[in-house]
Design a protein around this motif. Structure first.
Motif, PDB file in Angstrom:
ATOM      1  N   ILE A 182      -8.377  20.706  89.091  1.00  0.00           N
ATOM      2  CA  ILE A 182      -9.705  20.236  89.480  1.00  0.00           C
ATOM      3  C   ILE A 182     -10.613  21.374  89.911  1.00  0.00           C
ATOM      4  O   ILE A 182     -11.842  21.285  89.785  1.00  0.00           O
ATOM      5  CB  ILE A 182      -9.569  19.168  90.590  1.00  0.00           C
ATOM      6  CG1 ILE A 182     -10.782  18.249  90.592  1.00  0.00           C
ATOM      7  CG2 ILE A 182      -9.348  19.796  91.956  1.00  0.00           C
ATOM      8  CD1 ILE A 182     -10.584  16.984  91.397  1.00  0.00           C
ATOM      9  N   LEU A 190      -8.879  11.373  93.774  1.00  0.00           N
ATOM     10  CA  LEU A 190      -9.058  11.956  92.451  1.00  0.00           C
ATOM     11  C   LEU A 190      -9.800  11.027  91.508  1.00  0.00           C
ATOM     12  O   LEU A 190     -10.678  11.468  90.755  1.00  0.00           O
ATOM     13  CB  LEU A 190      -7.684  12.330  91.881  1.00  0.00           C
ATOM     14  CG  LEU A 190      -7.697  13.052  90.534  1.00  0.00           C
ATOM     15  CD1 LEU A 190      -6.617  14.118  90.501  1.00  0.00           C
ATOM     16  CD2 LEU A 190      -7.497  12.090  89.371  1.00  0.00           C
ATOM     17  N   GLU A 214      -4.041  17.225  89.284  1.00  0.00           N
ATOM     18  CA  GLU A 214      -4.942  17.544  90.394  1.00  0.00           C
ATOM     19  C   GLU A 214      -5.097  19.047  90.617  1.00  0.00           C
ATOM     20  O   GLU A 214      -6.091  19.496  91.183  1.00  0.00           O
ATOM     21  CB  GLU A 214      -4.470  16.895  91.699  1.00  0.00           C
ATOM     22  CG  GLU A 214      -3.128  17.366  92.238  1.00  0.00           C
ATOM     23  CD  GLU A 214      -1.964  16.524  91.742  1.00  0.00           C
ATOM     24  OE1 GLU A 214      -0.929  16.490  92.434  1.00  0.00           O
ATOM     25  OE2 GLU A 214      -2.106  15.904  90.662  1.00  0.00           O
ATOM     26  N   TRP A 257     -13.480  11.916  89.583  1.00  0.00           N
ATOM     27  CA  TRP A 257     -13.691  11.991  88.142  1.00  0.00           C
ATOM     28  C   TRP A 257     -14.670  10.936  87.653  1.00  0.00           C
ATOM     29  O   TRP A 257     -15.477  11.203  86.752  1.00  0.00           O
ATOM     30  CB  TRP A 257     -12.359  11.895  87.407  1.00  0.00           C
ATOM     31  CG  TRP A 257     -11.635  13.210  87.397  1.00  0.00           C
ATOM     32  CD1 TRP A 257     -10.587  13.586  88.171  1.00  0.00           C
ATOM     33  CD2 TRP A 257     -11.979  14.342  86.597  1.00  0.00           C
ATOM     34  NE1 TRP A 257     -10.239  14.886  87.910  1.00  0.00           N
ATOM     35  CE2 TRP A 257     -11.069  15.379  86.942  1.00  0.00           C
ATOM     36  CE3 TRP A 257     -12.936  14.599  85.634  1.00  0.00           C
ATOM     37  CZ2 TRP A 257     -11.117  16.633  86.340  1.00  0.00           C
ATOM     38  CZ3 TRP A 257     -12.986  15.851  85.033  1.00  0.00           C
ATOM     39  CH2 TRP A 257     -12.073  16.845  85.396  1.00  0.00           C
ATOM     40  N   SER A 262      -8.482  16.348  84.019  1.00  0.00           N
ATOM     41  CA  SER A 262      -8.114  15.315  84.993  1.00  0.00           C
ATOM     42  C   SER A 262      -6.642  14.941  84.932  1.00  0.00           C
ATOM     43  O   SER A 262      -6.178  14.109  85.713  1.00  0.00           O
ATOM     44  CB  SER A 262      -8.968  14.060  84.765  1.00  0.00           C
ATOM     45  OG  SER A 262      -8.622  13.431  83.535  1.00  0.00           O
TER      46      SER A 262
END
Length: 380
Positions: A198, A244, A195, A248, A192
């Motif tokens: 991901i 984001l 970005e 998460w 994390s």
């Protein structure tokens, strides 16, 4: 071959009325000629009385036509009325279907096939949803954060879950081991920090024996994620909030359900009041929160910076924890320490980076064990 249908069907009464007018007769005149009550002629013209074989013979004698002419008119007209009635029933049936199930969305996504009749479409929908009747309310073995779901919302949620199950069944995953997942959490959470990492998440989870699926939420639902327990658990996300920090936290929340040993299927929707009354939801929230930002360092950071949190201080702390600034900012905003309108540049989007995984199965290299059937059921 499909039977050709006339665009317009004229009633026998209309033709009879024209024949009478062409001869400058009245209905009373025709009744007298045929030896019938005038009311009988009037009822035939209005369409409330059918032409029988006997009446057809009498009309043919009075008007110089064949009896078959009047019988054919009557038969075609009554068939037309019957088909119109059938069409109305089909409209009502389709209305019921569309009011209960997001049919247009299922067709648009290609989850069900188009059908050339209402009954075939109903059968297609029921097969996809795995239900026996549209009059049955889905009986979920699922915990919803928003428990007072209206019926259309329930069917939409069921459709979403069925798609999740379908995609997960197409995946190959490794053997699942909870201890391995727990040991791997720090490495997973460290993805994390940026970005651009991901898109490694799906493969990471599949390698751990966890099915990972992204299926966009459907209208009338507010689903963020789900966990379906089993030999190989399923984690599903919707990316309803294209940020984001939401990605998460929702992911960590569903993984927390797995490691906490929650055996009921969880379908999670953020922001509902009864969320805090559910002990399993509280547990998953706390676990996810602490995995993303360990409580000790986070509390010290807050105490040191309160009441002013600059962008630079957030970036520095996030970097020290191997986290993206969006995760730190999202936590501060959730706790009302930073206004939601501030520092929005930190909240980057994720959907484009995960587009290759949305509504598609993806597989780890090794063969997996099959998903146990019937993880979620809908019964009458």
């Amino acid at each position: 071959m499909e039977r050709l249908r006339p665009a317009r069907v004229v009633s026998p009464g209309t033709i009879l009325k024209r024949e009478i007018a062409a001869r400058d007769w009245t209905q009373k005149d025709l009744a007298a000629i045929m030896g019938r009550p005038q009311q009988a002629i009037s009822e035939i013209i209005r369409g409330t009385k059918q032409i029988t074989p006997e009446t057809a013979l009498e009309l043919s004698e009075a008007l110089g036509t064949s009896p078959e002419f009047w019988m054919n008119l009557e038969t075609n007209y009554r068939l037309h009325l019957a088909e119109k009635q059938k069409d109305r029933k089909q409209i009502a049936r389709r209305s019921e279907l569309y009011s209960r199930v997001p049919v247009s969305e299922l067709l648009r996504h290609g989850w069900i096939k188009p059908a050339d009749s209402t009954e075939k479409l109903v059968a297609e929908v029921m097969s996809f949803l795995q239900i026996s009747s549209l009059k049955d309310r889905p009986d979920f073995a699922v915990n919803f954060r928003h428990s007072d779901s209206k019926e259309p919302e329930c069917y939409a949620k069921l459709a979403w879950i069925r798609r999740v199950e379908y995609l997960a069944a197409a995946q190959r995953v490794n053997e699942f081991n909870a201890a391995k997942l727990e040991r791997s959490l720090p490495a997973l959470m460290n993805l994390s920090v940026d970005e651009t990492r991901i898109d490694r998440v799906p493969g990471f989870l599949l390698d751990l024996g966890i099915h990972f699926v992204i299926v966009p939420h459907l209208p009338r639902t507010y689903i963020d994620g789900a966990m379906i327990p089993g030999t190989n658990p399923i984690v599903a996300l919707t990316l309803r909030y294209n940020r984001l920090d939401n990605f998460w936290f929702t992911l960590a929340h569903e993984l927390a359900h797995i490691l906490a040993g929650h055996q009921q299927v969880r379908v999670d929707e953020q922001g509902f009041e009864n969320e805090t009354r559910d002990s399993e939801e509280v547990t998953a929230n706390v676990m996810a929160r602490d995995w993303l930002l360990p409580p000790g360092p986070y509390r010290r950071f807050v105490d040191r910076q309160r009441p002013y949190f600059s962008g630079e201080s957030i970036k520095t702390f996030a970097r020290s924890q191997s986290r993206h600034p969006s995760i730190v900012l999202g936590r501060l905003q959730h706790e009302n320490l930073v206004l939601y309108k501030n520092l929005r540049r930190f909240h980057v989007t994720v959907r484009d980076r995960l587009k290759n995984f949305i509504d598609r199965p993806c597989s780890a290299p090794e063969k997996s064990k099959a998903i146990p059937p019937g993880a979620i059921t809908a019964s009458s």
